[in-house]
Design an enzyme around this catalytic site. Sequence first.
Site, PDB file in Angstrom:
ATOM      1  CG  HIS A  50       0.313   6.207  -0.624  1.00 25.15           C
ATOM      2  ND1 HIS A  50      -0.662   7.036  -1.121  1.00 25.15           N
ATOM      3  CD2 HIS A  50      -0.263   5.522   0.405  1.00 25.15           C
ATOM      4  CE1 HIS A  50      -1.781   6.864  -0.437  1.00 25.15           C
ATOM      5  NE2 HIS A  50      -1.580   5.944   0.487  1.00 25.15           N
TER       6      HIS A  50
ATOM      7  CG  HIS B 238      -1.848   1.119   1.344  1.00 21.44           C
ATOM      8  ND1 HIS B 238      -3.215   0.981   1.209  1.00 21.44           N
ATOM      9  CD2 HIS B 238      -1.633   2.448   1.573  1.00 21.44           C
ATOM     10  CE1 HIS B 238      -3.791   2.169   1.350  1.00 21.44           C
ATOM     11  NE2 HIS B 238      -2.857   3.069   1.581  1.00 21.44           N
ATOM     12  CD  GLU B 239       1.734   3.465   3.573  1.00 22.55           C
ATOM     13  OE1 GLU B 239       2.000   4.599   3.134  1.00 22.55           O
ATOM     14  OE2 GLU B 239       0.621   3.168   4.057  1.00 22.55           O
TER      15      GLU B 239
END
Length: 505
Positions: free
Chosen positions: A474, A470-471
């Site tokens: 980003h 998820h990060e």
Amino acid sequence: MTTSPLDRAADSFAAELARQRTGRGLSKKQLATLMGFDPSYVSHVEGRRHRPTEDFARRAEAVLEASGAIWQRFREYDELRHARSERSHREPPMPGQWLPPGTGLIVERELATLTHRDDAYRCVIRRELYNAGTEPVTRYLVRVAVDRYPNDPGRSNRHHREHPLTFAELQLQAYREDAGEREAMHWRAKHDRDAFKELWLLFENGGRRFPLYPGDRATIEYAYCVGQDKWGPWFQRAVRLPTRQMAVRLDLPAALDPQVWGAETSLSAEEGPLRTPVIRSDDGDRAIFDWATDDPPLNARYRMQWRFRGRPEAEPENAGRIRPSDRMQGIGIVQRGSDLLRQPGRPFDLPREEQVAREVVDRLSAVLLRLDELHPFSKGVGVAAPQLGIGRAAAVVRPPDRSTEPVVLLNPRVVDASPDTDEQYEGCLSFFDHRGLVPRPLRLDVEHARFDGGRIITSFEFGMARLVAHEIDHLEGRLYVDRMAPGVPLVPIEEYRETGHPWRY
């Protein structure tokens, strides 16, 4: 041995594919997963053992966001292959639409018509298909999603839970047309949720089967009805197969004074207005709105929206309510819609920028501490520098087990991922009013930097693999909604029942 121009064009395509893949830090397995291909096929294409197909090229271009480079190499190869290919004995493809064998299923034309009449919406989808692959096609996937109050997810989810969409009310009918003959198509349910249905249209009825064989064309048409109590003021089309032309027609009551507009999104761009206009014409008491586009990119989504100016709109139930996203914004978290979240983080030059990297990590760590005052993060939590408006490649991830130190990721790059995946609900600090069902690999191997400039590879599994993925998204300018299956609805935090519980493995 002298190579032919066609061989050189295929080599050029393979080299461009490998360059774009490694530039994005993806392994062949990872690229294959994102494209929906078997990993061995990607290896064979890069190794020049398989020639590229249009379907493969379109998907690679969309996933790698190669600014047209991969597609251009394929077009060069395609033109050479076309020039030396022999004319088929079958009905030839339309001029300018030659397709190489092995491409897969092609949608040559799609017309979607939505008619609002007698307090109900009737949707008719007509697709002209061409099988450019090597295997017969025996089924076609169809998705139906409703959202009664698209600007109020909490209200919409409560509504659909109390009044779920059913297969029975859809009254779905499907047909295959070929050479003037019309055959009914049976269907089989795949997913059944309150506001989302997925089903297979089968190229069969009763004991009769009529597959779409390689090189053949056929038109399929299916229709269904949904009451206006469940259908909100929107109609979305998603490009899941290579498509030559897509058209949408809205047939609405003129007495309701409809106003229509549209938006489009893709893997490489945020939501923006339609690139071609919606054209209105009037036919008696009906207002007709037509829109069309040629060669839409794979995975693009086109959303038509409208409001009836002749009908008053109800006041939203949550007017004036403080949203969870407001609290996140209050501690400096950039929210969805900001261009900052779509810009890849710039890598650190380590060890020269060690002090800068430490300052960024300190800011990220301080935000993690403040988050504990706002929400229980039983699944763990992470924050990436772009979420604080810092365009650098840094993230900090705190595992669910608070006895373990947070993981610092500097200039991270995924080098391998498990082919085994699962779907679980994720939240995002930059989109905290909702949760979404996201597929992720169960294991992730990540190469990342230390402050002294050295690099290490760390393997993450299960929940940590999901948090880290998820990060890293980003840091590459992506949000988790980009990875959700088309048509799967978001769940508002008020309706989400897993807060305070870890992910299940």
